[in-house]
Scaffold this motif. Structure first.
Motif, mmCIF file in Angstrom:
data_model
loop_
_atom_site.group_PDB
_atom_site.id
_atom_site.type_symbol
_atom_site.label_atom_id
_atom_site.label_comp_id
_atom_site.label_asym_id
_atom_site.label_seq_id
_atom_site.Cartn_x
_atom_site.Cartn_y
_atom_site.Cartn_z
ATOM 1 N N UNK A 107 0.858 -1.187 0.000
ATOM 2 C CA UNK A 107 0.000 0.000 0.000
ATOM 3 C C UNK A 107 0.893 1.235 0.000
ATOM 4 N N UNK A 108 1.017 1.809 -1.187
ATOM 5 C CA UNK A 108 1.914 2.955 -1.359
ATOM 6 C C UNK A 108 1.226 3.998 -2.217
ATOM 7 N N UNK A 142 -2.440 -1.948 -3.332
ATOM 8 C CA UNK A 142 -3.524 -1.008 -3.022
ATOM 9 C C UNK A 142 -3.006 0.404 -3.293
ATOM 10 N N UNK A 143 -3.400 0.928 -4.461
ATOM 11 C CA UNK A 143 -2.853 2.206 -4.950
ATOM 12 C C UNK A 143 -3.820 3.366 -4.720
ATOM 13 N N UNK A 144 -4.686 3.243 -3.727
ATOM 14 C CA UNK A 144 -5.785 4.207 -3.600
ATOM 15 C C UNK A 144 -5.305 5.650 -3.355
ATOM 16 N N UNK A 145 -4.084 5.802 -2.825
ATOM 17 C CA UNK A 145 -3.556 7.171 -2.607
ATOM 18 C C UNK A 145 -2.603 7.621 -3.713
ATOM 19 N N UNK A 146 -2.633 6.913 -4.839
ATOM 20 C CA UNK A 146 -1.713 7.219 -5.947
ATOM 21 C C UNK A 146 -1.625 8.707 -6.279
ATOM 22 N N UNK A 147 -2.759 9.363 -6.311
ATOM 23 C CA UNK A 147 -2.791 10.755 -6.806
ATOM 24 C C UNK A 147 -2.369 11.759 -5.746
ATOM 25 N N UNK A 148 -2.223 11.295 -4.503
ATOM 26 C CA UNK A 148 -1.906 12.255 -3.441
ATOM 27 C C UNK A 148 -0.444 12.078 -3.038
ATOM 28 N N UNK A 149 0.431 12.707 -3.809
ATOM 29 C CA UNK A 149 1.875 12.659 -3.538
ATOM 30 C C UNK A 149 2.439 14.072 -3.658
ATOM 31 N N UNK A 150 3.582 14.284 -2.989
ATOM 32 C CA UNK A 150 4.142 15.638 -2.883
ATOM 33 C C UNK A 150 5.593 15.694 -3.362
ATOM 34 N N UNK A 151 6.066 16.914 -3.507
ATOM 35 C CA UNK A 151 7.485 17.188 -3.773
ATOM 36 C C UNK A 151 7.989 16.414 -4.999
ATOM 37 N N UNK A 152 7.207 16.428 -6.068
ATOM 38 C CA UNK A 152 7.588 15.767 -7.329
ATOM 39 C C UNK A 152 7.807 14.264 -7.199
ATOM 40 N N UNK A 153 7.251 13.660 -6.189
ATOM 41 C CA UNK A 153 7.381 12.203 -6.031
ATOM 42 C C UNK A 153 6.723 11.524 -7.232
ATOM 43 N N UNK A 154 7.396 10.522 -7.776
ATOM 44 C CA UNK A 154 6.835 9.797 -8.942
ATOM 45 C C UNK A 154 6.269 8.455 -8.476
ATOM 46 N N UNK A 155 4.944 8.368 -8.525
ATOM 47 C CA UNK A 155 4.284 7.126 -8.097
ATOM 48 C C UNK A 155 4.557 5.985 -9.084
ATOM 49 N N UNK A 156 4.839 4.812 -8.547
ATOM 50 C CA UNK A 156 5.027 3.620 -9.401
ATOM 51 C C UNK A 156 4.323 2.435 -8.772
ATOM 52 N N UNK A 157 3.625 1.662 -9.606
ATOM 53 C CA UNK A 157 2.916 0.472 -9.106
ATOM 54 C C UNK A 157 3.718 -0.780 -9.501
ATOM 55 N N UNK A 158 3.657 -1.848 -8.702
ATOM 56 C CA UNK A 158 4.551 -2.998 -8.937
ATOM 57 C C UNK A 158 4.517 -3.573 -10.364
ATOM 58 N N UNK A 159 3.314 -3.734 -10.934
ATOM 59 C CA UNK A 159 3.234 -4.364 -12.262
ATOM 60 C C UNK A 159 3.855 -3.474 -13.343
ATOM 61 N N UNK A 160 3.959 -2.187 -13.061
ATOM 62 C CA UNK A 160 4.596 -1.276 -14.009
ATOM 63 C C UNK A 160 6.118 -1.390 -13.875
ATOM 64 N N UNK A 161 6.564 -1.449 -12.613
ATOM 65 C CA UNK A 161 8.007 -1.512 -12.351
ATOM 66 C C UNK A 161 8.578 -2.845 -12.849
ATOM 67 N N UNK A 178 6.204 12.382 5.411
ATOM 68 C CA UNK A 178 5.857 11.362 4.407
ATOM 69 C C UNK A 178 5.759 11.914 2.980
ATOM 70 N N UNK A 179 5.824 10.995 2.029
ATOM 71 C CA UNK A 179 5.790 11.369 0.607
ATOM 72 C C UNK A 179 4.367 11.596 0.093
ATOM 73 N N UNK A 180 3.370 11.018 0.759
ATOM 74 C CA UNK A 180 2.029 11.113 0.170
ATOM 75 C C UNK A 180 0.916 10.840 1.160
ATOM 76 N N UNK A 181 -0.284 10.576 0.612
ATOM 77 C CA UNK A 181 -1.542 10.405 1.355
ATOM 78 C C UNK A 181 -1.819 11.651 2.209
ATOM 79 N N UNK A 182 -2.768 11.588 3.132
ATOM 80 C CA UNK A 182 -3.018 12.777 3.967
ATOM 81 C C UNK A 182 -2.947 12.424 5.440
ATOM 82 N N UNK A 183 -1.904 11.631 5.746
ATOM 83 C CA UNK A 183 -1.687 11.204 7.129
ATOM 84 C C UNK A 183 -0.255 11.497 7.565
#
Ligand code: PMP
Ligand code: GLU
Length: 402
Positions: free
Chosen positions: A171-172, A204-223, A320-325
């Motif tokens: 979950x990232x 579980x990529x539900x927070x994919x869109x909530x990232x900060x500081x130019x963080x580049x989200x990557x999901x396992x099947x893509x990597x 943290x890099x993302x989500x709202x926690x």
């Protein structure tokens, strides 16, 4: 109660909803409560999405749909995975459900037999272990330390895998820590998965869109495209589009698995709401530019909360890099005494004290499997957050050595 099933007796009510319920009840009684307990965006659902739902109602899209989602929504999901994640799914490899929660539950229930293990890195979102138990499986918790930014190491992952391992849930960005894996960190994990071909990945990529500081989200099947055939990529509209109440989540994965999840859904809840599906279709196909403004606002709040918590003696907090926690440590408070003489034995005592003494609702770390911490959801106004942090500071300075 002997009448109840053994499986339901093994699980507890969702602690996030329990705390939210308690905070709302106190508010209803007239208490001044700042609720940082529930993880849901305070923003409203964007207008273009609401308009699409209204249009769907007016056009009579008010009937059952295909169990796994309307062709229009499935097409929008296929498009989203291609556009954002470079993943090519066919419509048969897609399912839409009543929230990401139902996707997870369906996937676990459709695959787990007694004795099957599911590796869950802690801190974890509260529902994973209980969903595994409800589905008859065994959760295997792997602790991820604060020193490692609450992230799973490849060594710890490797050590936790047994012949019984069926799934690993990733979950990232994470609920409750906000920690997110960089592409390099994710690749180190996918390399481990490549060595264990019986293990499937539930991302579980539900927070994919909530990232900060130019963080580049990557999901396992893509990597690691070599994992595509044993990865279930889960997402939803709740967090990115502020649509928690609409209840739409979705996943892409191997056709046989999706078919089994559809069978389960067809025998339990049927399709998700037709109107919500029309809204989610508009969300995924629409202009995504509003996300940036919302993230800028979330980032301001994150920084503000961390800056204020740093001034509280005995509390430490990672960025943290993302989500709202944020997931601060309250180790410095354990063993101290409250003004009315109670000892703070653990993080649950600490959050209970914050709620009772100062009307600030947070969730204790024990609920997420790593203590002594507490989770703050900063999906509320900056004004509320400032007030809440001031109250936390006041509450902490009122504690005396035990
Ligand atoms: N996964 C995580 C990590 C979450 O925080 C949530 C929030 N409830 C969900 C899944 C499920 O969200 P929903 O059912 O609203 O799609
Ligand atoms: N995911 C949110 C939270 O952790 C919503 C509540 C829930 O589904 O548990 O607060």
């Amino acid at each position: 109660m002997p009448f109840l099933a053994k499986n339901i007796q093994k699980v507890k009510p969702s602690p996030t909803f329990a705390i939210d319920g308690k905070a709302k009840a106190m508010k209803a009684e007239g208490r001044d409560v700042i609720n940082l307990g529930l993880g849901e965006p305070d923003f409203d659902t964007p207008d273009f999405i609401k308009q699409a739902a209204k249009k769907a109602i007016d056009e009579g899209q008010t009937k059952y749909t295909a169990v796994d989602g309307t062709p229009a929504l499935k097409k929008a999901i296929v498009g989203k995975f291609q556009r954002d994640n470079n993943l090519t799914y066919t419509p048969e490899q897609i399912i839409a459900s009543t929230g990401g929660k139902q996707v997870l539950y369906n996937a676990l229930t459709a695959t787990l037999n007694e004795g099957d293990e599911v590796i869950i890195p802690a801190p974890y979102w509260v529902s994973y272990p209980d969903m595994v138990k409800l589905s008859g499986g065994t959760p295997v918790i792997v602790e991820c330390t604060e020193e490692n930014n609450f992230k799973l190491t490849p060594e710890d992952l490797e050590a936790a895998i047994t012949p019984q391992t069926k799934w690993v849930i990733l979950n990232s960005p994470s609920n409750p820590t906000g920690a997110a894996y960089t592409e390099t960190e994710m690749k180190a994990l996918t390399d481990v998965f490549m060595r264990h071909s019986h293990v499937w990945i539930m991302s579980d990529d539900i927070y994919e869109k909530i990232v900060y500081d130019d963080f580049k989200f990557k999901t396992p099947a893509e990597v690691e495209p070599g994992l595509f055939d044993r990865t279930l990529t889960i997402n939803g509209v709740s967090k990115a589009y502020a649509m928690t109440g609409w209840r739409i989540g979705y996943a892409g994965g191997p056709e046989e698995l999706i078919k089994a999840m559809k069978k389960l859904q067809g025998q339990s809840t049927s399709s998700p709401s037709s109107v919500s599906q029309a809204a989610a279709t508009a969300a995924l196909n629409g202009d995504q530019s509003f996300l940036k403004d919302r993230n800028d606002e979330f980032k301001k709040r994150r920084n503000r909360v961390i800056e204020m918590l740093k001034k509280v003696e005995g509390i430490t907090c990672a960025t943290p890099e993302g989500a709202f926690y944020v997931y601060p440590s309250c180790a410095g408070m354990i063993g101290k005494k409250t003004p009315d003489g109670k000892t703070i034995e653990n993080d649950e005592d600490f959050v209970t004290y914050l709620l009772e003494a100062e009307g600030v609702a947070c969730v204790h770390g024990e609920a997420f499997g790593l203590s002594p911490h507490f989770r703050i959801s900063y999906a509320t106004s900056e004004e509320n957050l400032v007030k809440a942090c001031e109250r936390i500071k006041k509450a902490c300075s009122a504690l005396t050595p035990g």
